[in-house]
Design a protein around this motif. Structure first.
Motif: not given
Length: 115
Positions: A53-56, A81-83, A110-115
């Motif tokens: 359920q979390c960003p991957m 790859l989707g959500a 980059g991913l962490v900063n989007k969360i």
């Protein structure tokens, strides 16, 4: 092929060995030891992936293990790859995080900063 330059793997080896009775042995935390997720059946792995359920973010080395590439959800360089699921293929092999640490950390942060 899983080839890596000696100077890149040296810190891992130094951290992972212990001298005992004039010999060297590989040490590890048995609590962290587990079977590989890639030993799941494809249908079981797909079900596990659906439940996340979390960003991957999946980072693969372009010269990494072919079976990992072939079992991935898609092929290509960077694709959504989707959500909140992203797969990135970068230069290097299975240990691309040691070969391109700045690129890997930029992707992760980059991913962490989007969360």
């Amino acid at each position: 092929m899983n080839e890596i330059a000696g100077e890149l793997i040296a810190p891992v080896v130094k951290r992972g060995i212990v001298a005992a009775e004039g010999r060297y042995a590989w040490k590890h935390d048995s609590k962290l030891q587990t079977d590989s997720l890639y030993r799941m059946s494809p249908s079981h792995a797909a079900q596990v992936m659906k439940e996340i359920q979390c960003p991957m973010l999946t980072i693969l080395g372009e010269q990494g293990f072919e079976q990992i590439h072939s079992q991935s959800e898609t092929k290509g360089d960077e694709r959504k790859l989707g959500a909140e699921r992203q797969r990135v293929v970068i230069e290097g092999g299975h240990h691309c995080h040691l070969e391109s640490p700045v690129r890997v950390s930029d992707l992760i942060f980059g991913l962490v900063n989007k969360i």
